[in-house]
Write a protein that holds these residues in place. Structure first.
Motif, PDB file in Angstrom:
ATOM      1  N   PRO A  77       4.536  -2.571  31.028  1.00 32.20           N
ATOM      2  CA  PRO A  77       4.627  -1.684  32.194  1.00 32.20           C
ATOM      3  C   PRO A  77       3.285  -1.658  32.921  1.00 32.20           C
ATOM      4  O   PRO A  77       2.235  -1.732  32.287  1.00 32.20           O
ATOM      5  CB  PRO A  77       4.924  -0.309  31.596  1.00 32.20           C
ATOM      6  CG  PRO A  77       5.253  -0.542  30.165  1.00 32.20           C
ATOM      7  CD  PRO A  77       4.607  -1.814  29.762  1.00 32.20           C
ATOM      8  N   GLY A  79       1.113   0.052  36.478  1.00 31.28           N
ATOM      9  CA  GLY A  79       0.986   0.801  37.725  1.00 31.28           C
ATOM     10  C   GLY A  79       0.064   0.023  38.635  1.00 31.28           C
ATOM     11  O   GLY A  79       0.279  -1.169  38.895  1.00 31.28           O
ATOM     12  N   ALA A  80      -1.022   0.686  39.092  1.00 29.75           N
ATOM     13  CA  ALA A  80      -1.915   0.045  40.056  1.00 29.75           C
ATOM     14  C   ALA A  80      -2.943  -0.885  39.402  1.00 29.75           C
ATOM     15  O   ALA A  80      -3.740  -1.525  40.105  1.00 29.75           O
ATOM     16  CB  ALA A  80      -2.630   1.120  40.858  1.00 29.75           C
ATOM     17  N   GLY A  81      -2.972  -0.933  38.070  1.00 32.77           N
ATOM     18  CA  GLY A  81      -3.917  -1.826  37.390  1.00 32.77           C
ATOM     19  C   GLY A  81      -5.357  -1.347  37.466  1.00 32.77           C
ATOM     20  O   GLY A  81      -6.287  -2.147  37.388  1.00 32.77           O
ATOM     21  N   THR A  82      -5.580  -0.020  37.577  1.00 29.27           N
ATOM     22  CA  THR A  82      -6.963   0.492  37.593  1.00 29.27           C
ATOM     23  C   THR A  82      -7.435   0.898  36.192  1.00 29.27           C
ATOM     24  O   THR A  82      -8.545   1.402  36.039  1.00 29.27           O
ATOM     25  CB  THR A  82      -7.104   1.727  38.515  1.00 29.27           C
ATOM     26  OG1 THR A  82      -6.365   2.811  37.933  1.00 29.27           O
ATOM     27  CG2 THR A  82      -6.600   1.453  39.917  1.00 29.27           C
ATOM     28  N   GLY A  83      -6.592   0.688  35.197  1.00 32.56           N
ATOM     29  CA  GLY A  83      -6.909   1.099  33.831  1.00 32.56           C
ATOM     30  C   GLY A  83      -8.185   0.436  33.321  1.00 32.56           C
ATOM     31  O   GLY A  83      -8.527  -0.684  33.699  1.00 32.56           O
ATOM     32  N   ASN A 142     -11.216   9.760  39.104  1.00 32.54           N
ATOM     33  CA  ASN A 142     -12.033   9.264  40.221  1.00 32.54           C
ATOM     34  C   ASN A 142     -11.390   8.086  40.931  1.00 32.54           C
ATOM     35  O   ASN A 142     -11.810   7.721  42.027  1.00 32.54           O
ATOM     36  CB  ASN A 142     -13.437   8.903  39.723  1.00 32.54           C
ATOM     37  CG  ASN A 142     -14.254  10.160  39.487  1.00 32.54           C
ATOM     38  OD1 ASN A 142     -14.243  11.082  40.299  1.00 32.54           O
ATOM     39  ND2 ASN A 142     -14.920  10.234  38.349  1.00 32.54           N
ATOM     40  N   SER A 143     -10.382   7.503  40.324  1.00 33.25           N
ATOM     41  CA  SER A 143      -9.662   6.375  40.933  1.00 33.25           C
ATOM     42  C   SER A 143      -8.478   6.862  41.761  1.00 33.25           C
ATOM     43  O   SER A 143      -7.591   6.077  42.091  1.00 33.25           O
ATOM     44  CB  SER A 143      -9.152   5.461  39.813  1.00 33.25           C
ATOM     45  OG  SER A 143      -8.462   6.237  38.836  1.00 33.25           O
ATOM     46  N   THR A 148      -1.809   5.295  40.103  1.00 31.44           N
ATOM     47  CA  THR A 148      -0.481   5.898  40.277  1.00 31.44           C
ATOM     48  C   THR A 148      -0.272   7.053  39.293  1.00 31.44           C
ATOM     49  O   THR A 148      -0.903   7.108  38.230  1.00 31.44           O
ATOM     50  CB  THR A 148       0.631   4.858  40.026  1.00 31.44           C
ATOM     51  OG1 THR A 148       0.586   4.457  38.639  1.00 31.44           O
ATOM     52  CG2 THR A 148       0.486   3.637  40.923  1.00 31.44           C
ATOM     53  N   ASN A 152      -1.270   7.547  35.372  1.00 33.52           N
ATOM     54  CA  ASN A 152      -1.974   8.776  34.943  1.00 33.52           C
ATOM     55  C   ASN A 152      -1.276   9.416  33.751  1.00 33.52           C
ATOM     56  O   ASN A 152      -1.926   9.865  32.804  1.00 33.52           O
ATOM     57  CB  ASN A 152      -2.011   9.820  36.063  1.00 33.52           C
ATOM     58  CG  ASN A 152      -2.872   9.444  37.253  1.00 33.52           C
ATOM     59  OD1 ASN A 152      -2.886  10.127  38.246  1.00 33.52           O
ATOM     60  ND2 ASN A 152      -3.574   8.337  37.174  1.00 33.52           N
ATOM     61  N   ALA A 154       0.793   7.905  31.645  1.00 30.29           N
ATOM     62  CA  ALA A 154       0.714   6.991  30.497  1.00 30.29           C
ATOM     63  C   ALA A 154      -0.661   7.063  29.819  1.00 30.29           C
ATOM     64  O   ALA A 154      -0.781   6.808  28.625  1.00 30.29           O
ATOM     65  CB  ALA A 154       1.020   5.564  30.947  1.00 30.29           C
ATOM     66  N   HIS A 155      -1.696   7.384  30.587  1.00 34.87           N
ATOM     67  CA  HIS A 155      -3.048   7.471  30.009  1.00 34.87           C
ATOM     68  C   HIS A 155      -3.539   8.910  29.866  1.00 34.87           C
ATOM     69  O   HIS A 155      -4.692   9.121  29.485  1.00 34.87           O
ATOM     70  CB  HIS A 155      -4.047   6.667  30.846  1.00 34.87           C
ATOM     71  CG  HIS A 155      -4.189   5.260  30.382  1.00 34.87           C
ATOM     72  ND1 HIS A 155      -4.960   4.337  31.032  1.00 34.87           N
ATOM     73  CD2 HIS A 155      -3.653   4.620  29.327  1.00 34.87           C
ATOM     74  CE1 HIS A 155      -4.888   3.186  30.389  1.00 34.87           C
ATOM     75  NE2 HIS A 155      -4.098   3.337  29.354  1.00 34.87           N
ATOM     76  N   GLY A 158      -7.709  12.256  33.044  1.00 34.40           N
ATOM     77  CA  GLY A 158      -8.485  13.459  33.328  1.00 34.40           C
ATOM     78  C   GLY A 158      -9.327  13.221  34.560  1.00 34.40           C
ATOM     79  O   GLY A 158      -9.146  12.225  35.266  1.00 34.40           O
ATOM     80  N   GLU A 208       0.568   5.187  26.678  1.00 33.46           N
ATOM     81  CA  GLU A 208      -0.002   3.914  27.130  1.00 33.46           C
ATOM     82  C   GLU A 208       1.056   2.825  27.343  1.00 33.46           C
ATOM     83  O   GLU A 208       0.832   1.652  27.021  1.00 33.46           O
ATOM     84  CB  GLU A 208      -1.102   3.428  26.167  1.00 33.46           C
ATOM     85  CG  GLU A 208      -2.220   4.455  25.991  1.00 33.46           C
ATOM     86  CD  GLU A 208      -3.461   3.892  25.322  1.00 33.46           C
ATOM     87  OE1 GLU A 208      -3.649   2.665  25.326  1.00 33.46           O
ATOM     88  OE2 GLU A 208      -4.254   4.692  24.791  1.00 33.46           O
ATOM     89  N   PHE A 214       8.285   5.108  32.509  1.00 31.81           N
ATOM     90  CA  PHE A 214       8.644   6.277  33.319  1.00 31.81           C
ATOM     91  C   PHE A 214       9.348   5.826  34.593  1.00 31.81           C
ATOM     92  O   PHE A 214       8.884   4.909  35.283  1.00 31.81           O
ATOM     93  CB  PHE A 214       7.405   7.098  33.689  1.00 31.81           C
ATOM     94  CG  PHE A 214       6.557   7.454  32.508  1.00 31.81           C
ATOM     95  CD1 PHE A 214       7.133   8.029  31.374  1.00 31.81           C
ATOM     96  CD2 PHE A 214       5.196   7.206  32.498  1.00 31.81           C
ATOM     97  CE1 PHE A 214       6.361   8.354  30.268  1.00 31.81           C
ATOM     98  CE2 PHE A 214       4.419   7.525  31.399  1.00 31.81           C
ATOM     99  CZ  PHE A 214       5.002   8.085  30.283  1.00 31.81           C
TER     100      PHE A 214
END
Ligand SMILES: Cc1cc2nc3c(=O)[nH]c(=O)nc-3n(C[C@H](O)[C@H](O)[C@H](O)COP(=O)(O)OP(=O)(O)OC[C@H]3O[C@@H](n4cnc5c(N)ncnc54)[C@H](O)[C@@H]3O)c2cc1C
Length: 465
Positions: A77, A79-83, A142-143, A148, A152, A154-155, A158, A208, A214
């Motif tokens: 899965p 999202g935006a790949g900012t992880g 901060n991202s 997405t 958020n 899934a992780h 904060g 994660e 979702f």
């Protein structure tokens, strides 16, 4: 656990069935696009997926999971790949299931202070939309301009406001999730109270992408505070800053933001000419106080300022309005990139210690820095004890894993945790056994097996095999 050649074989039949089910054009095998899905904002190296699907609705998500389960294809899965821990990167290949196209705000229920959203809604856009309705969704990674809400959750993301308002978990009332196999579940509630059965929503938050995908999220909202003040406080030393933060917390003040930046960070900011960072500044505190009474907020601003002055602050910058407040945030906003520019290599960890242990953490980090001869600057959400600890180095041959391990061991010796925001993913999975017992890891793996017996959903993440 999974052989690439077997996945390649399985993907051939899987792709054909998937094309027949959701349409040819929906199944992506263009290598240029697949390449984008092999990275995120971590330093982890993943592999190319075999395929990708940019799902448009819940039915497509369920179809991918049902057929992938049938053919034995791993699903990642995304999202935006900012992880920052490699959670959305394929470890074995398979299909990346991108949920960014599901970007509707399905419902805003002002009376009951909740909203139902699809997982691909961008966090910052959701916040702006809620604020235009007089509502407030506090979690603020901060991202937020790019990440997405699905990522958020899934992780359990904060952000700076967590000290007063808590993290994503506190705002997730329920989720709708597709399991590996395509079955749909909707744990959670729309009510304030609700204790029927196990708290499966809580299990899904922070999972994660390893337990379900979702398709919808029900989020709690609060009323927008009417008053807000931002303070930037240059401090003469890290110790003075630590003392001020301890006094603020012990004094019962609950600023919505309480951020700390150490001496190395301050040096870099000074070189960049950031406002408020004079020669005598060796640490910075950034704080925000909000509320619904002007008098109350002003009183707390004065109290906080006084505590900082008593700890050595000579000058305090205060702003109440958009542009002026943004100027005070400039140091915090540019810091991560500014640090990265000072060295060829940077890794960044997001450890947490009990707030009272912060002085011991900072002293220990200095020792580690000296021992390895590398720069180890830190900054972070001091109110939560959550520090972003960076390791910076230039030598291409230097291997930072021993430094990272020492940082985690120091953190755990202070009864902290190895990740406060970014998750375990790929980057921290070798270190999870430092923090958690084999029994505890075993319980989590048993839950994983119950929901995903073949281990096909986001394999290779969180646990070492
Ligand atoms: C500059 C910068 C600043 C950051 N600041 C913060 C911060 O302050 N606080 C913080 O917590 N994080 C921060 N992050 C990390 C990151 O932005 C967050 O972890 C964010 O929640 C990831 O969202 P995403 O949409 O990019 O998810 P992705 O990176 O795409 O995925 C993250 C995880 O979520 C899973 N996932 C994604 N969508 C779904 C779905 N629909 N269903 C199930 N699982 C899913 C993925 O499998 C993966 O495991 C920052 C990152 C950057 C680059």
């Amino acid at each position: 656990m999974f052989e690439r050649s077997k996945i390649t074989q399985a993907c051939e039949q899987f792709a054909l069935r998937l094309q027949r089910t959701i349409g040819d054009s929906r199944v992506i095998d263009d290598p240029d696009i697949l390449e984008q899905y092999a990275t995120d904002k971590s330093h982890c190296e993943g592999v190319f997926p075999h395929l990708a699907v940019r799902a448009r609705n819940e039915q497509e998500i369920a179809a991918v999971l049902r057929l992938a389960s049938e053919y034995g294809v791993p699903v990642v899965p995304r999202g935006a790949g900012t992880g920052k821990s490699g959670g959305a990167i394929p470890f074995y290949g398979g299909v990346v299931l991108d949920t960014t196209r599901l970007k509707s705000i399905v419902e805003i229920d002002k009376e009951n202070l909740l909203a139902v959203v699809q997982p691909g809604v961008i966090t910052g856009e959701f916040q702006a939309q809620m604020e235009s309705e007089g509502l407030f969704y506090p979690p603020d990674p901060n991202s937020l301009e790019s990440c997405t809400l699905g990522g958020n959750v899934a992780h359990n993301a904060g952000g700076p406001r967590a000290f007063k308002y808590g993290v994503t978990r506190e705002y997730v009332l329920g989720v709708r999730a597709a399991l590996m196999g395509g079955e749909l579940i909707s744990p959670g509630k729309r009510t304030v109270k609700g204790v029927a059965g196990y708290d499966v929503t809580a299990l899904m938050v922070g999972s994660e992408g390893t337990l379900g995908v979702f398709t919808e999220i029900t989020l709690k909202l609060v009323r927008t505070p009417t008053e807000l003040s931002t303070l930037l406080i240059p401090m003469p030393s890290e110790e003075a800053a630590g003392m001020a933060i301890a006094k603020i917390v012990a004094g019962g003040l609950v600023p919505r933001v309480l951020e700390f930046m150490d001496g190395v960070v301050v040096d870099v900011l000074r070189q960049k000419g950031i406002a408020g960072v004079s020669k005598s500044t060796h640490a910075l505190i950034l704080a925000e106080i909000d509320g619904n009474s002007e008098m109350h907020v002003e009183r707390e601003v004065l109290q906080l300022a006084e505590l900082c002055e008593n700890s050595g602050a000579e000058e305090i910058f205060v702003a109440k309005h958009g542009g002026d407040r943004e100027k005070l945030w400039a140091a915090r906003r540019v810091m991560s990139d500014a640090l990265a520019e000072t060295a060829k290599h940077k890794v960044s960890e997001d450890i947490v210690v009990p707030r009272s242990e912060a002085p011991r953490l900072l002293a220990g980090l200095k020792k580690i820095s000296k021992h390895y001869g590398v720069s180890v600057p830190s900054y972070g959400h001091a109110g939560d004890g959550n520090y972003h600890v960076n390791v910076l180095w230039d030598d291409d041959g230097f291997e930072p894993s021993a430094v990272v391990r020492d940082i985690f061991e120091l953190t755990l010796s202070l009864r902290g945790t190895i990740t406060g925001e970014h998750g375990v993913g790929l980057s921290k999975k070798p270190y999870l056994p430092l923090e958690q017992s084999a029994n505890l890891i075993g319980v989590q793996q048993a839950i994983k097996r119950a929901l995903d017996p073949s281990g096909l959903l986001n394999p290779g993440k969180i646990f070492t095999e």
